[in-house]
Design a protein around this motif. Structure first.
Motif, mmCIF file in Angstrom:
data_model
loop_
_atom_site.group_PDB
_atom_site.id
_atom_site.type_symbol
_atom_site.label_atom_id
_atom_site.label_comp_id
_atom_site.label_asym_id
_atom_site.label_seq_id
_atom_site.Cartn_x
_atom_site.Cartn_y
_atom_site.Cartn_z
ATOM 1 N N UNK A 108 50.761 20.382 38.268
ATOM 2 C CA UNK A 108 51.521 20.809 37.482
ATOM 3 C C UNK A 108 52.330 21.872 38.206
ATOM 4 N N UNK A 109 51.944 22.557 38.851
ATOM 5 C CA UNK A 109 52.802 23.718 39.589
ATOM 6 C C UNK A 109 53.765 23.048 40.520
ATOM 7 N N UNK A 110 53.136 22.101 41.283
ATOM 8 C CA UNK A 110 54.124 21.757 42.519
ATOM 9 C C UNK A 110 55.087 20.504 41.642
ATOM 10 N N UNK A 111 54.795 19.950 40.476
ATOM 11 C CA UNK A 111 55.735 18.964 39.898
ATOM 12 C C UNK A 111 56.876 19.964 39.350
ATOM 13 N N UNK A 112 56.699 21.033 38.941
ATOM 14 C CA UNK A 112 57.856 21.900 38.372
ATOM 15 C C UNK A 112 58.687 22.496 39.670
#
Length: 276
Positions: A105-109
């Protein structure tokens, strides 16, 4: 009307919108949604946006019943290049990252996504809610019991509508405590639910308006349609449109679909009918 802060961009939902599904997986249940490379995903994204999609939902892990769990690293390697490429090619698009891993999730944002879509409602990674709260992006919270691998073992309810509603009341409280302000609710059709449960939820969908959150519906080509009509997923477009129309009449604000053009047409026709 709902207004969502998507990483500094406002998504205003003053009428139903369409979310197009792009899977970077080799094993999603509908073959037409599988896009194994960046170029194929970009082509699909362009078509979906032209057909009327507001959100593109990018997933690197199949969550169909009995699917095989893959690691966060493998999911990241599948999904992030596609998210990055679509964000660069189509900056006007709102991109949703379909993941239950907090790290992904963090990397996707960071790669350009602006919404997190978590089928586990924060149950498969205890760091997810806190992560999304820190990221300050909208969170799609879905109802599920168990995991995709074993969830159908838990398809048992005394009152499915009441139990799913109670789940969301508790989840909204947990999300707010974690600092998540923009929440979208997804009843999770087909996730730890049999055909009867799915139709009961659809019939009483208006009940979830009490939550005062945008309601996302994912019925596209799913098993409920296949089993009821005795057809494969490839032939389930007409059934999808019928159930999506019922969902719209009962308060759905986001249709998560494989077939954007048809969903957008259903919304447009229903608007014309309601305004007549």
């Amino acid at each position: 009307m709902f207004t969502l802060n998507c990483n500094g961009r406002l998504l205003i939902i003053d009428k139903p919108i369409v979310m197009g599904i792009i899977n970077t997986t080799p094993d999603s249940f509908f073959a037409g949604s599988r896009k194994s490379g960046v170029d194929a995903a970009l082509e699909q994204a362009a078509k979906m946006l032209q057909d009327g999609a507001t959100i593109l939902d990018i997933g690197g892990q199949s969550t169909r019943p009995g699917s095989t769990l893959i690691s966060e690293n493998e999911e990241r390697d599948r999904a992030l290049p596609v998210i990055e490429a679509i964000a660069k090619a189509f900056p006007e698009a709102f991109i949703s990252a379909d993941t239950f891993y907090a790290a992904v999730a963090r990397q996707s944002i960071a790669a350009g996504a602006t919404i997190i879509n978590d089928v586990s409602g924060g149950t498969m990674d205890e760091g997810m809610l806190q992560t999304v709260g820190t990221l300050r992006v909208p969170y799609i919270c879905m109802h599920i019991k168990g995991t995709p691998q074993i969830m159908q073992q838990y398809a048992s309810y005394e009152n499915v509508v009441k139990e799913v509603l109670d789940y969301f009341i508790q989840k909204l409280s947990a999300c707010k405590a974690a600092g998540i302000h923009d929440i979208i609710v997804d009843p999770g059709f087909g996730f730890a639910k049999n055909n009867t449960h799915n139709f009961q939820l659809l019939k009483h969908l208006h009940t979830f308006s009490i939550l005062q959150k945008p309601l996302l519906i994912g019925l596209s080509r799913k098993g409920t349609i296949q089993k009821t009509l005795n057809i494969p997923a490839a032939d389930a477009l007409n059934g999808t449109t019928v159930l999506n129309t019922i969902a719209l009449l009962n308060g759905a604000r986001i249709l998560r679909v494989h077939d954007v053009k048809e969903a957008a047409e259903a919304i447009k026709l229903l608007e014309a009918y309601q305004e007549s």
